[in-house]
Design an enzyme around this catalytic site. Structure first.
Site, PDB file in Angstrom:
ATOM      1  CB  SER A 175      10.939  54.094 -30.473  1.00 23.09           C
ATOM      2  OG  SER A 175      10.842  54.861 -31.651  1.00 23.09           O
TER       3      SER A 175
ATOM      4  CG  ASP B  42       6.953  60.704 -29.119  1.00 25.73           C
ATOM      5  OD1 ASP B  42       7.650  61.066 -30.096  1.00 25.73           O
ATOM      6  OD2 ASP B  42       6.888  59.517 -28.741  1.00 25.73           O
TER       7      ASP B  42
ATOM      8  CG  HIS C  74      10.738  59.523 -29.237  1.00 24.04           C
ATOM      9  ND1 HIS C  74       9.536  58.875 -29.483  1.00 24.04           N
ATOM     10  CD2 HIS C  74      11.707  58.672 -29.684  1.00 24.04           C
ATOM     11  CE1 HIS C  74       9.772  57.709 -30.054  1.00 24.04           C
ATOM     12  NE2 HIS C  74      11.079  57.561 -30.179  1.00 24.04           N
TER      13      HIS C  74
END
Length: 224
Positions: free
Chosen positions: A104, A168, A196
């Site tokens: 991320s 995601d 995610h």
């Protein structure tokens, strides 16, 4: 150099090194004989990030790599921490990190680190170590150091693996990182049917780790 080659691991925003250690445990187990994984805590405190709760409730402090929302260039504290960590690793093994893996927001930092090495001509593995990047549910744009006289939109030429979850919410940002910021002939995209987070199926982990090994194998000539 008796130690295993090391990969620097950068957690997502609103997480920490311990959380990322748990999130990547399947990758670590599959590559335990190949790499040492070094997990780093970001320097700025924040609230829990996406997907952190409820599983990691109480696993504080929650940290991020930026001092404020929307930062493009790398904050000074983050830069100083990365420089220090890379120097310490090189003292340990004489080589430094061979790769960087980010999740991320940590992927933004990982991409920025590779870009900075490229812009400052630190691409000689024998000198600086970094050879490839692994981007797990990452977002764009790269969070690079400010390099005087350099174009921060330059495509990153280091070999890279981009892992994206089809469910995601930030998958489009991850695809832009792959398509717009990396040299296409050196970048590989893997998509899994997850949100995610990382895939948990053994065959998916095997695909992911096989690509990491491939990148390492293809760049290991620098050890000769």
């Amino acid at each position: 150099m008796g130690r295993l080659p090391a990969i620097l691991c950068l957690h997502g925003g609103g997480a920490n090194a311990n959380i990322f250690h748990i999130q990547t445990i399947r990758i670590q187990r599959a590559l335990a004989d190949q790499f040492e994984f070094v997990f780093l805590d970001a320097p700025h405190e924040t609230g829990p990030g996406p997907g952190v709760l409820p599983f990691f409730e109480g696993c504080t402090p929650y940290l991020r790599w930026t001092s404020e929302t929307g930062q493009v260039s790398m904050p000074e504290k983050t830069r100083d921490l990365l420089v220090k960590t890379q120097e310490e690793q090189k003292k340990k093994d004489g080589r430094g990190f061979v790769g960087v893996m980010g999740f991320s927001q940590g992927g933004r930092v990982a991409a920025g680190l590779l870009l900075t090495h490229q812009l400052t001509k630190d691409t000689d593995a024998g000198e600086k170590g970094l050879r490839f990047g692994v981007f797990l549910n990452s977002v764009c744009p790269p969070m690079a150091y400010e390099v005087e006289g350099s174009d921060l939109t330059t495509k990153i030429e280091f070999p890279s693996l981009h892992v994206i979850g089809k469910k995601d919410p930030w998958k489009d940002s991850g695809r832009r990182l792959f398509e717009e910021n990396f040299y296409e002939k050196q970048a590989v995209l893997l998509e899994f049917d997850v949100a995610h987070r990382l895939p948990t199926q053994q065959e998916d982990t095997a695909k992911l780790t096989a690509e990491i090994l491939r990148m390492h194998r293809n760049t290991s000539a620098f050890d000769a």
